[in-house]
Design a protein around this motif. Structure first.
Motif, short mmCIF file in Angstrom:
data_model
loop_
_atom_site.label_atom_id
_atom_site.label_comp_id
_atom_site.label_asym_id
_atom_site.label_seq_id
_atom_site.Cartn_x
_atom_site.Cartn_y
_atom_site.Cartn_z
N UNK A 1 0.83 -1.20 0.00
CA UNK A 1 0.00 0.00 0.00
C UNK A 1 0.87 1.26 0.00
N UNK A 2 2.06 1.17 0.56
CA UNK A 2 2.97 2.33 0.55
C UNK A 2 3.35 2.70 -0.87
N UNK A 3 3.62 1.70 -1.70
CA UNK A 3 4.00 1.97 -3.09
C UNK A 3 2.85 2.57 -3.86
N UNK B 1 2.58 6.12 -2.76
CA UNK B 1 3.71 6.89 -3.27
C UNK B 1 3.52 7.22 -4.74
N UNK B 2 3.11 6.25 -5.53
CA UNK B 2 2.88 6.48 -6.96
C UNK B 2 1.73 7.46 -7.16
N UNK B 3 0.68 7.32 -6.38
CA UNK B 3 -0.46 8.23 -6.50
C UNK B 3 -0.05 9.66 -6.18
N UNK B 4 0.70 9.85 -5.10
CA UNK B 4 1.15 11.19 -4.72
C UNK B 4 2.08 11.76 -5.77
N UNK B 5 2.97 10.92 -6.32
CA UNK B 5 3.88 11.39 -7.37
C UNK B 5 3.09 11.84 -8.61
N UNK B 6 2.07 11.10 -8.98
CA UNK B 6 1.26 11.48 -10.13
C UNK B 6 0.50 12.79 -9.88
N UNK B 7 0.01 12.98 -8.66
CA UNK B 7 -0.69 14.22 -8.34
C UNK B 7 0.26 15.41 -8.40
N UNK B 8 1.45 15.25 -7.81
CA UNK B 8 2.43 16.34 -7.82
C UNK B 8 2.88 16.63 -9.24
N UNK B 9 3.14 15.59 -10.01
CA UNK B 9 3.59 15.77 -11.38
C UNK B 9 2.52 16.46 -12.22
N UNK B 10 1.27 16.06 -12.04
CA UNK B 10 0.18 16.68 -12.79
C UNK B 10 0.02 18.15 -12.43
N UNK B 11 0.24 18.48 -11.17
CA UNK B 11 0.14 19.88 -10.74
C UNK B 11 1.27 20.72 -11.33
N UNK B 12 2.45 20.12 -11.46
CA UNK B 12 3.62 20.85 -11.98
C UNK B 12 3.75 20.74 -13.50
N UNK B 13 2.83 20.06 -14.14
CA UNK B 13 2.93 19.81 -15.57
C UNK B 13 2.99 21.06 -16.44
#
Length: 65
Positions: free
Chosen positions: A2-4, A7-19
């Motif tokens: 569940x940690x992975x 982590x992947x979900x948070x990375x996708x959210x951050x990346x989408x915000x910085x896109x």
């Protein structure tokens, strides 16, 4: 496991915000980045860009060690 997933979900959210800022650098238009429209909404899944940015972070972290 569940940690992975989190982590992947948070990375996708951050990346989408910085896109918008990262698109000026060419990130987000790599082969492997998926864009599609479903029911009138646009979706973006940055698989290749996430891998590229992760590798850059790992290299920087190892150099700073």
């Amino acid at each position: 496991m569940i940690r992975w997933v989190l982590t992947i979900f948070i990375a996708l959210v951050v990346f989408s915000a910085a896109l918008p800022w990262l698109e000026k650098l060419g990130v987000g238009r790599l082969p492997g980045d998926v864009r599609f429209t479903l029911f009138g909404r646009k979706f973006f899944l940055p698989f290749a860009s996430t891998l590229l940015l992760s590798m850059v972070v790992v290299v920087v972290a190892r150099l700073l060690r």
